[in-house]
Write a protein that holds these residues in place. Structure first.
Motif, PDB file in Angstrom:
ATOM      1  N   ALA A 253      37.383  25.523  40.437  1.00  0.00           N
ATOM      2  CA  ALA A 253      36.262  24.584  40.470  1.00  0.00           C
ATOM      3  C   ALA A 253      35.596  24.551  41.840  1.00  0.00           C
ATOM      4  O   ALA A 253      34.374  24.388  41.945  1.00  0.00           O
ATOM      5  N   GLU A 254      36.383  24.733  42.896  1.00  0.00           N
ATOM      6  CA  GLU A 254      35.881  24.599  44.263  1.00  0.00           C
ATOM      7  C   GLU A 254      35.401  25.922  44.867  1.00  0.00           C
ATOM      8  O   GLU A 254      34.934  25.946  46.001  1.00  0.00           O
ATOM      9  N   SER A 255      35.519  27.024  44.122  1.00  0.00           N
ATOM     10  CA  SER A 255      35.250  28.350  44.700  1.00  0.00           C
ATOM     11  C   SER A 255      34.097  29.070  44.014  1.00  0.00           C
ATOM     12  O   SER A 255      33.856  28.886  42.818  1.00  0.00           O
ATOM     13  N   ASP A 256      33.419  29.911  44.795  1.00  0.00           N
ATOM     14  CA  ASP A 256      32.383  30.788  44.246  1.00  0.00           C
ATOM     15  C   ASP A 256      32.996  32.104  43.774  1.00  0.00           C
ATOM     16  O   ASP A 256      32.562  32.691  42.781  1.00  0.00           O
ATOM     17  N   LEU A 257      33.999  32.557  44.520  1.00  0.00           N
ATOM     18  CA  LEU A 257      34.695  33.813  44.227  1.00  0.00           C
ATOM     19  C   LEU A 257      36.184  33.512  44.119  1.00  0.00           C
ATOM     20  O   LEU A 257      36.766  32.927  45.039  1.00  0.00           O
ATOM     21  N   VAL A 258      36.790  33.905  43.001  1.00  0.00           N
ATOM     22  CA  VAL A 258      38.196  33.579  42.751  1.00  0.00           C
ATOM     23  C   VAL A 258      39.022  34.852  42.606  1.00  0.00           C
ATOM     24  O   VAL A 258      38.707  35.716  41.783  1.00  0.00           O
ATOM     25  N   PHE A 259      40.067  34.972  43.420  1.00  0.00           N
ATOM     26  CA  PHE A 259      41.041  36.050  43.281  1.00  0.00           C
ATOM     27  C   PHE A 259      42.221  35.542  42.456  1.00  0.00           C
ATOM     28  O   PHE A 259      42.775  34.478  42.754  1.00  0.00           O
ATOM     29  N   ILE A 260      42.616  36.309  41.439  1.00  0.00           N
ATOM     30  CA  ILE A 260      43.848  36.003  40.708  1.00  0.00           C
ATOM     31  C   ILE A 260      44.903  36.997  41.158  1.00  0.00           C
ATOM     32  O   ILE A 260      44.796  38.205  40.911  1.00  0.00           O
ATOM     33  N   CYS A 261      45.928  36.475  41.836  1.00  0.00           N
ATOM     34  CA  CYS A 261      46.972  37.328  42.416  1.00  0.00           C
ATOM     35  C   CYS A 261      48.328  36.952  41.838  1.00  0.00           C
ATOM     36  O   CYS A 261      49.273  36.626  42.571  1.00  0.00           O
ATOM     37  N   VAL A 262      48.421  36.969  40.501  1.00  0.00           N
ATOM     38  CA  VAL A 262      49.675  36.642  39.826  1.00  0.00           C
ATOM     39  C   VAL A 262      50.161  37.858  39.057  1.00  0.00           C
ATOM     40  O   VAL A 262      49.467  38.873  38.969  1.00  0.00           O
ATOM     41  N   LYS A 263      51.348  37.776  38.486  1.00  0.00           N
ATOM     42  CA  LYS A 263      51.910  38.894  37.730  1.00  0.00           C
ATOM     43  C   LYS A 263      51.055  39.170  36.489  1.00  0.00           C
ATOM     44  O   LYS A 263      50.441  38.241  35.931  1.00  0.00           O
ATOM     45  N   PRO A 264      51.025  40.428  36.039  1.00  0.00           N
ATOM     46  CA  PRO A 264      50.147  40.801  34.921  1.00  0.00           C
ATOM     47  C   PRO A 264      50.254  39.906  33.687  1.00  0.00           C
ATOM     48  O   PRO A 264      49.234  39.508  33.121  1.00  0.00           O
ATOM     49  N   LEU A 265      51.461  39.563  33.303  1.00  0.00           N
ATOM     50  CA  LEU A 265      51.635  38.772  32.085  1.00  0.00           C
ATOM     51  C   LEU A 265      51.310  37.292  32.287  1.00  0.00           C
ATOM     52  O   LEU A 265      51.307  36.521  31.325  1.00  0.00           O
ATOM     53  N   ASP A 266      51.042  36.890  33.523  1.00  0.00           N
ATOM     54  CA  ASP A 266      50.641  35.506  33.798  1.00  0.00           C
ATOM     55  C   ASP A 266      49.131  35.343  33.880  1.00  0.00           C
ATOM     56  O   ASP A 266      48.621  34.223  33.896  1.00  0.00           O
ATOM     57  N   VAL A 267      48.406  36.455  33.937  1.00  0.00           N
ATOM     58  CA  VAL A 267      46.951  36.398  34.115  1.00  0.00           C
ATOM     59  C   VAL A 267      46.265  35.716  32.939  1.00  0.00           C
ATOM     60  O   VAL A 267      45.383  34.869  33.122  1.00  0.00           O
ATOM     61  N   PHE A 268      46.671  36.049  31.725  1.00  0.00           N
ATOM     62  CA  PHE A 268      46.036  35.500  30.525  1.00  0.00           C
ATOM     63  C   PHE A 268      46.077  33.975  30.537  1.00  0.00           C
ATOM     64  O   PHE A 268      45.067  33.308  30.281  1.00  0.00           O
ATOM     65  N   GLN A 269      47.235  33.422  30.858  1.00  0.00           N
ATOM     66  CA  GLN A 269      47.390  31.972  30.894  1.00  0.00           C
ATOM     67  C   GLN A 269      46.526  31.343  31.990  1.00  0.00           C
ATOM     68  O   GLN A 269      45.906  30.297  31.781  1.00  0.00           O
ATOM     69  N   VAL A 270      46.485  31.989  33.154  1.00  0.00           N
ATOM     70  CA  VAL A 270      45.657  31.472  34.247  1.00  0.00           C
ATOM     71  C   VAL A 270      44.180  31.493  33.851  1.00  0.00           C
ATOM     72  O   VAL A 270      43.440  30.537  34.115  1.00  0.00           O
ATOM     73  N   LEU A 271      43.743  32.563  33.190  1.00  0.00           N
ATOM     74  CA  LEU A 271      42.354  32.634  32.733  1.00  0.00           C
ATOM     75  C   LEU A 271      42.027  31.501  31.773  1.00  0.00           C
ATOM     76  O   LEU A 271      40.950  30.889  31.853  1.00  0.00           O
ATOM     77  N   ASP A 272      42.952  31.202  30.858  1.00  0.00           N
ATOM     78  CA  ASP A 272      42.756  30.085  29.936  1.00  0.00           C
ATOM     79  C   ASP A 272      42.584  28.776  30.693  1.00  0.00           C
ATOM     80  O   ASP A 272      41.746  27.935  30.347  1.00  0.00           O
ATOM     81  N   GLU A 273      43.386  28.620  31.731  1.00  0.00           N
ATOM     82  CA  GLU A 273      43.395  27.375  32.500  1.00  0.00           C
ATOM     83  C   GLU A 273      42.116  27.180  33.306  1.00  0.00           C
ATOM     84  O   GLU A 273      41.586  26.064  33.397  1.00  0.00           O
ATOM     85  N   ILE A 274      41.596  28.267  33.889  1.00  0.00           N
ATOM     86  CA  ILE A 274      40.457  28.120  34.802  1.00  0.00           C
ATOM     87  C   ILE A 274      39.106  28.426  34.155  1.00  0.00           C
ATOM     88  O   ILE A 274      38.060  28.179  34.750  1.00  0.00           O
ATOM     89  N   LYS A 275      39.115  28.939  32.937  1.00  0.00           N
ATOM     90  CA  LYS A 275      37.877  29.346  32.266  1.00  0.00           C
ATOM     91  C   LYS A 275      36.770  28.287  32.301  1.00  0.00           C
ATOM     92  O   LYS A 275      35.607  28.609  32.572  1.00  0.00           O
ATOM     93  N   PRO A 276      37.078  27.006  32.052  1.00  0.00           N
ATOM     94  CA  PRO A 276      36.008  25.998  32.068  1.00  0.00           C
ATOM     95  C   PRO A 276      35.317  25.847  33.426  1.00  0.00           C
ATOM     96  O   PRO A 276      34.219  25.294  33.499  1.00  0.00           O
ATOM     97  N   HIS A 277      35.948  26.336  34.474  1.00  0.00           N
ATOM     98  CA  HIS A 277      35.397  26.187  35.827  1.00  0.00           C
ATOM     99  C   HIS A 277      34.743  27.470  36.340  1.00  0.00           C
ATOM    100  O   HIS A 277      34.328  27.529  37.496  1.00  0.00           O
TER     101      HIS A 277
END
Length: 274
Positions: free
Chosen positions: A61-85
């Motif tokens: 929510a606070e960023s213009d550019l977001v890096f996702i630096c988590v394990k491959p199988l955790d990316v999908f869940q993180v995307l679900d979580e941050i998608k609205p932002h």
């Protein structure tokens, strides 16, 4: 520009340190978060102006550019979580090789990029592999290019060479440090040199080798020709390497490709039903 980094494990931390030390961005313009907050706080202690978010949602929510630096199988869940932002004018960067930009674009409406960094970026050197999503805006292509240039050499790759390129750029430092350690240990075992002296000599040798190549004095093949005097000692050593290395590097790439295929299959299961 405000940058968010979700995940401050090995590569996430390296990115934070490289971006700040390379003066790509100020600490006050970066917000980080990590599942284990103590890892994020270590960076906060080092860079006081760095901001620590409570969770991935706040960072996105606070960023213009977001890096996702988590394990491959955790990316999908993180995307679900941050998608609205992740509004269309923002940009998302994933650093994991098994997930393609097209898969990310299925989940988000913002610009998507994959950047595969290297530990060498911590020294503001080496290559960072870049693949832009089909719908990535020219604005973000220019921004990402400028940012990555501050920490290394941006190198654009096609999806089909993602794994071998990653093996060379990202895994390569570990592979060759292993070989260098074996080289040192053999010298200690077979001669009277001590490990400390051998380590200093070998480390400085590898740095010097890098400089010779970087400055363009020699290519890999021409360097061997210059050092290998006909009938000399170096040539005898090269013969041993030629005879005993065999297909070791072919086997290495076969093993990494096989593991990559496993990871691709697991990721595909997550994204296929979306």
């Amino acid at each position: 520009m405000k940058i968010g980094i979700i995940g401050t494990g090995n590569m996430g931390r390296i990115l934070v340190e490289a971006l700040i030390d390379g003066k790509a961005i100020s600490p006050s313009s970066i917000m980080i978060t990590n599942r284990t907050k103590s890892k994020a706080m270590v960076l906060k202690d080092k860079y006081r102006e760095l901001r620590v978010g409570a969770n991935p949602r706040e960072v996105a929510a606070e960023s213009d550019l977001v890096f996702i630096c988590v394990k491959p199988l955790d990316v999908f869940q993180v995307l679900d979580e941050i998608k609205p932002h992740l509004s269309p004018e923002k940009c998302l960067i994933s650093i994991t090789s098994p997930i393609s930009t097209s898969q990310i674009e299925k989940k988000v409406s913002c610009s998507a990029v994959r950047v595969i960094p290297s530990i060498t970026n911590r020294a503001l050197s080496g290559v960072s592999l870049i693949t832009y999503g089909e719908n990535c805006s020219d604005h973000w292509k220019r921004k990402v290019e400028k940012l990555i240039t501050k920490i290394g050499v941006p190198f654009h790759i096609d999806e089909k060479i993602t794994r071998p390129a990653s093996d060379i750029v990202s895994c390569g430092p570990a592979f060759f440090s292993y070989l260098l350690q074996s080289f040192i240990q053999a010298a200690v075992k077979e001669t009277e040199i001590d490990e400390d002296a051998a380590t200093i000599m070998a480390s400085e040798m590898i740095v010097g080798l890098g400089e010779l190549l970087k400055q363009g004095h020699y290519t890999l093949s021409s360097l061997q020709e210059k050092v290998c005097v006909k009938g000399g000692i170096t040539g005898e050593g090269i013969k041993v390497l030629d005879n005993e290395l065999g297909d070791v590097f072919e086997h290495l790439f076969q093993a990494t490709q096989a593991k990559f295929k496993e990871d691709l299959d697991k990721v595909e299961v997550q994204f296929s039903n979306y």
